[in-house]
Design a protein around this motif. Structure first.
Motif, mmCIF file in Angstrom:
data_model
loop_
_atom_site.group_PDB
_atom_site.id
_atom_site.type_symbol
_atom_site.label_atom_id
_atom_site.label_comp_id
_atom_site.label_asym_id
_atom_site.label_seq_id
_atom_site.Cartn_x
_atom_site.Cartn_y
_atom_site.Cartn_z
ATOM 1 N N ARG A 190 44.184 57.031 121.416
ATOM 2 C CA ARG A 190 44.161 57.232 122.870
ATOM 3 C C ARG A 190 43.989 55.911 123.594
ATOM 4 O O ARG A 190 44.651 55.651 124.614
ATOM 5 C CB ARG A 190 43.033 58.197 123.245
ATOM 6 N N LEU A 191 43.118 55.055 123.091
ATOM 7 C CA LEU A 191 42.897 53.757 123.725
ATOM 8 C C LEU A 191 44.144 52.884 123.636
ATOM 9 O O LEU A 191 44.460 52.140 124.569
ATOM 10 C CB LEU A 191 41.713 53.043 123.065
ATOM 11 N N ARG B 141 46.731 53.831 126.264
ATOM 12 C CA ARG B 141 46.382 53.605 127.657
ATOM 13 C C ARG B 141 46.882 52.237 128.110
ATOM 14 O O ARG B 141 47.195 51.365 127.309
ATOM 15 C CB ARG B 141 44.861 53.681 127.851
ATOM 16 N N ALA B 142 46.917 52.026 129.426
ATOM 17 C CA ALA B 142 47.331 50.739 129.980
ATOM 18 C C ALA B 142 46.367 49.658 129.505
ATOM 19 O O ALA B 142 45.154 49.801 129.614
ATOM 20 C CB ALA B 142 47.341 50.793 131.512
ATOM 21 N N GLY C 188 46.037 48.830 126.448
ATOM 22 C CA GLY C 188 45.592 49.094 125.087
ATOM 23 C C GLY C 188 46.365 48.346 124.030
ATOM 24 O O GLY C 188 45.967 48.314 122.875
#
Length: 218
Positions: free
Chosen positions: A10-11, A14-15, A17
């Motif tokens: 998920r991380l 993300r923007a 990441g």
């Protein structure tokens, strides 16, 4: 371990990441090389395997400094270290996530980009096989290097200096598999060596990574 893998995935998506950074770099390299040397098949085809493998190696290197640095900055690395999951499992999970978000996408887009470099059609399956077999070693080695440099100032530069020499055997044998496959030669020896490097990294480096983390977290 599954929860840690899901969290890191998920991380990564993300923007900021890091997902997509390696893909963009790989695309830029595959595009700029023909522009720099000229779209001549006689010049590009013999070097295509090496260029693609070098691009994959450097693309994997770009996101290594994020593996433990972000967790170390927000304090979650200390919590992870005290969790029931051993640090060896943490190291393996981090390496797996790095491969899923970097090595695997590079492997999937490599055949399309190889067309820009006039890679022989016979070599394309071997390019995919070699990348699928060799990029896990890049992720596991990179995770070990990231653990050695976590918490250090300008650690990304030191990380590159530590990891790049360890990447050389994988680069050499991976490119050799593609070259031999394109020429119709036997790929058994470089393929076996490439597989041996990857299996050795998966078996040994989580323990070395965990030891490095324990030293840096004291």
């Amino acid at each position: 371990m599954i929860a840690l893998i899901a969290r890191d995935l998920r991380l990564a998506f993300r923007a900021g990441g890091g997902f997509g950074l390696g893909l963009v770099f790989f695309l830029i390299l595959a595009t700029l090389v023909p522009l720099a040397v000229g779209p001549r098949p006689t010049l590009l085809a013999p070097t295509a395997a090496g260029v693609l493998w070098l691009g994959a190696l450097l693309a994997c290197l770009l996101s290594l400094d994020r593996l433990f640095a972000l967790d170390q900055e927000d304090g979650s690395l200390d919590l992870i270290a005290t969790a029931p999951l051993p640090l060896e499992g943490v190291a393996a999970a981090k390496a797996l996530v790095h491969w899923l978000t970097t090595g695997l996408p590079l492997t999937l887009i490599a055949p399309g980009l190889s067309l820009l470099l006039f890679l022989p059609t016979a070599a394309m399956p071997w390019l995919v096989i070699s990348l699928a077999l060799g990029t896990p070693a890049l992720s596991w080695i990179g995770t070990f290097g990231a653990a050695l440099t976590v918490g250090l100032k300008r650690g990304s530069l030191l990380l590159s200096l530590l990891v790049l020499p360890l990447y050389i055997p994988t680069l050499v044998f991976g490119a050799e598999v593609v070259r031999r496959g394109g020429e119709g030669l036997s790929v058994a020896t470089p393929l076996a060596l490439l597989a041996g490097i990857t299996l050795g990294c998966i078996a040994i480096l989580p323990f070395a990574t965990a030891a490095a983390l324990r030293v840096n977290l004291r």
